[in-house]
Design a protein around this motif. Sequence first.
Motif, PDB file in Angstrom:
ATOM      1  N   MET A 197       0.925  -1.185  -0.065  1.00  0.00           N
ATOM      2  CA  MET A 197       0.016   0.339   0.332  1.00  0.00           C
ATOM      3  C   MET A 197       1.247   0.949  -0.187  1.00  0.00           C
ATOM      4  SD  MET A 197      -2.841  -1.238   2.849  1.00  0.00           S
ATOM      5  CE  MET A 197      -4.154   0.210   2.917  1.00  0.00           C
ATOM      6  N   ILE A 198       2.072   1.077   0.522  1.00  0.00           N
ATOM      7  CA  ILE A 198       3.201   2.078   0.599  1.00  0.00           C
ATOM      8  C   ILE A 198       3.672   3.142  -0.220  1.00  0.00           C
ATOM      9  CG2 ILE A 198       4.893   3.071   1.745  1.00  0.00           C
ATOM     10  CD1 ILE A 198       2.749   3.677   4.061  1.00  0.00           C
ATOM     11  N   ALA A 199       4.107   1.709  -0.846  1.00  0.00           N
ATOM     12  CA  ALA A 199       4.414   1.811  -2.220  1.00  0.00           C
ATOM     13  C   ALA A 199       3.571   1.725  -3.483  1.00  0.00           C
ATOM     14  CB  ALA A 199       5.334  -0.124  -2.757  1.00  0.00           C
ATOM     15  N   GLY A 200       2.646   1.748  -3.516  1.00  0.00           N
ATOM     16  CA  GLY A 200       1.161   2.224  -4.478  1.00  0.00           C
ATOM     17  C   GLY A 200       1.168   3.716  -4.402  1.00  0.00           C
ATOM     18  N   LYS A 201       1.535   4.421  -3.206  1.00  0.00           N
ATOM     19  CA  LYS A 201       1.324   5.516  -2.879  1.00  0.00           C
ATOM     20  C   LYS A 201       2.303   6.154  -2.632  1.00  0.00           C
ATOM     21  CE  LYS A 201      -3.347   5.704  -3.551  1.00  0.00           C
ATOM     22  NZ  LYS A 201      -3.643   6.483  -2.887  1.00  0.00           N
TER      23      LYS A 201
END
Length: 410
Positions: free
Chosen positions: A93-97
């Motif tokens: 999730m962090i990588a996605g944003k």
Amino acid sequence: MDKKPKLSTEPYKGVRDFYPEDMAIQNYIFDVWRKTAESFGYVEYGASPLESTELYKAKSGEEIVNEQTYSFKDRGDRDVTLRPEMTPTVARMIAGKRREMKFPQRWFSIPNLFRYERPQRGRLREHFQLNCDMFGVAGIEAEVEMISLAYQIMKNFGISDDKFEIRINSRKLLQHKIESKLKNKEFYQKALKLIDKKSKIKNFDEEWALLSDQPYLIDETLNNSLEETFISLRKKGIVNAIYDGEIGRGFDYYTDTVFEIFDKNPLNNRSLFGGGRYDNLLEIFGEEPVPTIGFGIGDVTIRDVLETYNLLPDIKSKTKVAIIPFNQSCFEDADNLASILRLQNINTAVDYSDKKIGDKIAKADKEKISFVVVLGEEEIKTGTYKLKNLATKEEQVFTKETISNLNFLK
Ligand code: HAM
């Protein structure tokens, strides 16, 4: 007559049903978790328990992926896994944003996780785990905050310092200490897993001999960042943190500091918390790394500890008032009074059973409802009611006009 065998009322092996009494305890545990995480500025996130299997193949580690996951193919032939841990999900999730995010970020979540383990005290196939992770801080302030947060959770449950121990190690330091002893540097991962399991296995020496010609010995010297971490923790009054050169942790993604918290009582010999620094996990998504540290604490083990030390509070029902109509002819008035109380945000239930009044009061008490209002002809006629506190036996008279005096029930 139907001859089919009767279905079992037991849940699937290793997972739990939460009857209301258990759910109340579960909610209490979640409340302490949530409030403590929020008191440190962590914000809540959530995700689905279904993930694609490849997420875990990259960095969780062989044991978890090959032996402990619930994995299946969906109808579209995709490999799906019920999440065994939250860390890969939060990293995804962090990588996605990552590009639009400002760091540091402090996140928490309380997911249920699934691991195909042999059910035993402290280990089940489904557990709930508070995960707290901080993204974007490379310095030891992050380890100190994370360990302080874990410590504060223990304090907020009322567990005194002498009962538990925070065991801290550094993967980097451990690697440095053992690599020179190995026959081949490539044995490092195997050695790490072996040391991590040392207290649980019988044939440690034989297994070690396969990897090393030298006797197994981990000396007690620390590196600077561990020294500083301990000094900062002590300054904050955390004195039950110790160096443990054998904490390795099972997951491949940890890069440096790792820690676990244990109850010192041998009855609860499983770790309560596990966590550490994982600075490179975002790489599997092709993103620039973000320095990260976090931990997970499970509900199964902490509940055992709270029970062991008799620390579970007497949890009252969320239903504040039980209205007990004298007989069926009072049901309508009981309903009306209940509606008025609910309008005041007072949680109210009406007992429609035809049991004796005394039995209805006893039932409310057993269900940990604190107050009852018995409603009969007299109350209906006069419009005055008696609110009885079941613990103190005190009674307070109220009317529809003075209902705002009951604010303490909200
Ligand atoms: P873990 O050490 O596998 O770490 O789990 C953390 C805690 O979850 C354990 O200390 C234990 O209390 C509980 N737990 C784990 N497995 C079970 C089980 N089968 N039954 C009951 N309780 C269990 C992790 O999962 C990491 N992903 C934590 C983390 C977050 N690291 C960084 N951020």
